[in-house]
Design a protein around this motif. Structure first.
Motif, PDB file in Angstrom:
ATOM      1  N   VAL A  18       0.998  -1.226  -0.163  1.00  0.00           N
ATOM      2  CA  VAL A  18      -0.197   0.069  -0.038  1.00  0.00           C
ATOM      3  C   VAL A  18       0.867   1.357   0.031  1.00  0.00           C
ATOM      4  O   VAL A  18       0.693   2.303  -0.612  1.00  0.00           O
ATOM      5  CB  VAL A  18      -0.860   0.031   1.303  1.00  0.00           C
ATOM      6  N   LEU A  19       1.897   1.333   0.785  1.00  0.00           N
ATOM      7  CA  LEU A  19       2.805   2.313   0.768  1.00  0.00           C
ATOM      8  C   LEU A  19       3.679   2.455  -0.540  1.00  0.00           C
ATOM      9  O   LEU A  19       3.482   3.853  -1.048  1.00  0.00           O
ATOM     10  CB  LEU A  19       3.997   2.073   1.869  1.00  0.00           C
ATOM     11  N   LEU A  20       3.740   1.558  -1.114  1.00  0.00           N
ATOM     12  CA  LEU A  20       4.506   1.611  -2.792  1.00  0.00           C
ATOM     13  C   LEU A  20       3.436   2.315  -3.595  1.00  0.00           C
ATOM     14  O   LEU A  20       3.917   3.097  -4.400  1.00  0.00           O
ATOM     15  CB  LEU A  20       5.117   0.368  -2.977  1.00  0.00           C
ATOM     16  N   LEU A  21       2.210   1.835  -3.499  1.00  0.00           N
ATOM     17  CA  LEU A  21       1.474   2.289  -4.591  1.00  0.00           C
ATOM     18  C   LEU A  21       0.929   3.708  -4.440  1.00  0.00           C
ATOM     19  O   LEU A  21       1.032   4.450  -5.309  1.00  0.00           O
ATOM     20  CB  LEU A  21       0.224   1.317  -4.245  1.00  0.00           C
ATOM     21  N   ARG A  22       0.778   4.015  -3.088  1.00  0.00           N
ATOM     22  CA  ARG A  22       0.643   5.460  -2.767  1.00  0.00           C
ATOM     23  C   ARG A  22       1.492   6.370  -2.803  1.00  0.00           C
ATOM     24  O   ARG A  22       1.441   7.499  -3.332  1.00  0.00           O
ATOM     25  CB  ARG A  22      -0.081   5.460  -1.295  1.00  0.00           C
ATOM     26  N   SER A  23       2.723   5.847  -2.704  1.00  0.00           N
ATOM     27  CA  SER A  23       3.886   6.761  -2.779  1.00  0.00           C
ATOM     28  C   SER A  23       4.276   7.020  -4.142  1.00  0.00           C
ATOM     29  O   SER A  23       4.709   7.952  -4.779  1.00  0.00           O
ATOM     30  CB  SER A  23       5.143   6.447  -2.153  1.00  0.00           C
ATOM     31  N   PHE A  24       4.352   6.077  -5.104  1.00  0.00           N
ATOM     32  CA  PHE A  24       4.808   6.129  -6.438  1.00  0.00           C
ATOM     33  C   PHE A  24       4.086   5.775  -7.627  1.00  0.00           C
ATOM     34  O   PHE A  24       4.511   5.909  -8.811  1.00  0.00           O
ATOM     35  CB  PHE A  24       6.130   4.683  -6.602  1.00  0.00           C
ATOM     36  N   VAL A  25       2.597   5.444  -7.341  1.00  0.00           N
ATOM     37  CA  VAL A  25       1.667   5.202  -8.507  1.00  0.00           C
ATOM     38  C   VAL A  25       0.596   6.082  -8.430  1.00  0.00           C
ATOM     39  O   VAL A  25       0.458   6.864  -9.325  1.00  0.00           O
ATOM     40  CB  VAL A  25       1.278   3.683  -8.399  1.00  0.00           C
ATOM     41  N   ALA A  26      -0.326   6.001  -7.336  1.00  0.00           N
ATOM     42  CA  ALA A  26      -1.487   6.984  -7.452  1.00  0.00           C
ATOM     43  C   ALA A  26      -1.984   6.941  -5.941  1.00  0.00           C
ATOM     44  O   ALA A  26      -1.886   5.847  -5.270  1.00  0.00           O
ATOM     45  CB  ALA A  26      -2.694   6.261  -8.575  1.00  0.00           C
ATOM     46  N   GLU A  27      -2.515   8.061  -5.651  1.00  0.00           N
ATOM     47  CA  GLU A  27      -2.946   8.249  -4.400  1.00  0.00           C
ATOM     48  C   GLU A  27      -4.553   8.932  -4.287  1.00  0.00           C
ATOM     49  O   GLU A  27      -4.581   9.850  -5.122  1.00  0.00           O
ATOM     50  CB  GLU A  27      -2.104   9.122  -3.372  1.00  0.00           C
ATOM     51  N   PRO A  28      -5.311   8.451  -3.473  1.00  0.00           N
ATOM     52  CA  PRO A  28      -6.593   9.171  -3.573  1.00  0.00           C
ATOM     53  C   PRO A  28      -6.628  10.379  -2.553  1.00  0.00           C
ATOM     54  O   PRO A  28      -5.973  10.312  -1.568  1.00  0.00           O
ATOM     55  CB  PRO A  28      -7.528   7.947  -3.015  1.00  0.00           C
ATOM     56  N   PHE A  29      -7.605  11.358  -3.079  1.00  0.00           N
ATOM     57  CA  PHE A  29      -7.752  12.448  -2.070  1.00  0.00           C
ATOM     58  C   PHE A  29      -9.296  12.756  -2.324  1.00  0.00           C
ATOM     59  O   PHE A  29     -10.084  12.601  -3.392  1.00  0.00           O
ATOM     60  CB  PHE A  29      -6.872  13.676  -2.656  1.00  0.00           C
ATOM     61  N   ARG A  30      -9.863  13.554  -1.240  1.00  0.00           N
ATOM     62  CA  ARG A  30     -10.951  13.821  -1.227  1.00  0.00           C
ATOM     63  C   ARG A  30     -11.013  15.505  -1.399  1.00  0.00           C
ATOM     64  O   ARG A  30     -10.395  16.169  -0.857  1.00  0.00           O
ATOM     65  CB  ARG A  30     -11.698  13.693  -0.334  1.00  0.00           C
TER      66      ARG A  30
END
Length: 299
Positions: free
Chosen positions: A61-73
Motif C-alpha cells: 500500500v505504501l509503494l502504491l500510494r507513494s509511487f503510483v497513485a493516491e486518492p484524495f477528497r
C-alpha cells in the motif's frame, strides 16, 4: 491535528519490518528448537505474527500510494466547476518524479509540470517578514506571528504560471508573457441552492467561462460582485515567476486562496497531478452519488 497518512504508513512499515526481521535473525531458531524439543506445534508470538502478516500488505500500500497513485477528497469549492466538494480523485504520483514517502524529497525526475495541470501539493505557507526583515514562510495568514508552524495540508490548484513567465492578473483576467489568456463566456452558473458551495455561487450571480491555458481547455467560475482579489504582481508575487516555482490558482477565481495570497508554489512541495474522479458524493438530500462525474478525466 493534521493527519499525515503517508507518514503513518511509513512508520508502520518500518515498525513491522524491524519486529519481523529482528525476530527472524535472533529469536526464531531458538524458539523453534524449543517447540520441537517439547513436541509442540510451532507458533509465533502474537506480536511477531501480526508483524509478519501485516508488513507485506502495508508495504505494498505504501509503494502504491507513494509511487503510483493516491486518492484524495476535495473538501472545498475553490476548484469549482472542475472539481466539486465531495469529489474523490486519483493523483498520479510519478507524473513529475518519484519522491520519498512522508518526506516528499524527489530522487528521480520524470517530467515537469505543464501550464493548465491540476496539481496536488503540500501547502507552503504564507510569505511573511520576520523581525530581522527576512522573508519566511509562516502558517499565520496575518503574519502577526512569522514563526507560526505551517499546517501539513495537501491543497489542489491549477498551474497558471511556469518558471520564467511574466504574469499579470487583473481581477480574473490573466496575462502571460504579455498576452491575455483566451476565455469565452458560457453562461450563468446553475446549481442546487441547498448546497452551501452552490448557494454562494448563485448568491453572487456567478458565470461560467471556458478558459484556454496552453493546450488545456477547462471551465472556470467568476463572481466579480463577491469582491476584488489581489492582483499580480503584488508584495508576495513578482511579475516574473522565480526558478523552481509555479503560480497556481483555483478555478473558482474569486473563492480561492492561492498564489495571489501566499506567493508561488515551490517545486519541492508538489505531490502529483490529478487525473481522474473515481467517486463523487454531494451529500444526503442534496444529490447523493453523482454518477455522471464518476470516471471523469480531470482537465
Amino acid at each position: 491535528m493534521d493527519f499525515d497518512f503517508s507518514a503513518i504508513l511509513l512508520a508502520l512499515t518500518v515498525l513491522f519490518g524491524v519486529v519481523w526481521g529482528l525476530d527472524r535473525l535472533f529469536l526464531y531458531k531458538k524458539r523453534k528448537a524449543h517447540f520441537e524439543e517439547a513436541g509442540e506445534e510451532y507458533r509465533d508470538p502474537a506480536a511477531v505474527d501480526w508483524a509478519r502478516s501485516l508488513f507485506p500488505v502495508i508495504f505494498v500500500v505504501l509503494l502504491l500510494r507513494s509511487f503510483v497513485a493516491e486518492p484524495f477528497r476535495i473538501p472545498s469549492g475553490s476548484m469549482m466547476p472542475t472539481l466539486d466538494v465531495g469529489d474523490f480523485i486519483l493523483v498520479n504520483k510519478f507524473a513529475y518524479g518519484l519522491r520519498l514517502p512522508a518526506f516528499n524529497n524527489k530522487f528521480v525526475s520524470l517530467g515537469e509540470p505543464k501550464r493548465g495541470d491540476v496539481v496536488v501539493f503540500r501547502f507552503p505557507g504564507f510569505l511573511c517578514q520576520d523581525d530581522s526583515g527576512k522573508i519566511v514562510r509562516s502558517g499565520d495568514v496575518t503574519c502577526a506571528d512569522p514563526n507560526a508552524s505551517i499546517p501539513g495540508q495537501n491543497w489542489i490548484k491549477r498551474i497558471v504560471g511556469l518558471p520564467g513567465d511574466t504574469i499579470e492578473v487583473r481581477d480574473s483576467q490573466i496575462f502571460i508573457n504579455g498576452k491575455p489568456v483566451v476565455d469565452t463566456l458560457i453562461g450563468p452558473f446553475k446549481g442546487n441552492p441547498a448546497r452551501p458551495e452552490d448557494n454562494e455561487l448563485l448568491y453572487y450571480n456567478a458565470s461560467i467561462w471556458s478558459e484556454q491555458l496552453g493546450s488545456v481547455n477547462h471551465l472556470i467560475a467568476r463572481m466579480p460582485s463577491r469582491g476584488p482579489t489581489p492582483p499580480i504582481p503584488n508584495n508576495r508575487v513578482p511579475s516574473v515567476v522565480p526558478p523552481n516555482c509555479y503560480i497556481v490558482m483555483g478555478d473558482d477565481r474569486e473563492n480561492s486562496e492561492d498564489s495571489r495570497w501566499w506567493g508561488c508554489l515551490p517545486e519541492q512541495n508538489l505531490v502529483g497531478k490529478a487525473f481522474m474522479i473515481w467517486f463523487s458524493w454531494k451529500g444526503w438530500g442534496t444529490g447523493g452519488v453523482d454518477f455522471h462525474r464518476i470516471g471523469s478525466v480531470i482537465h
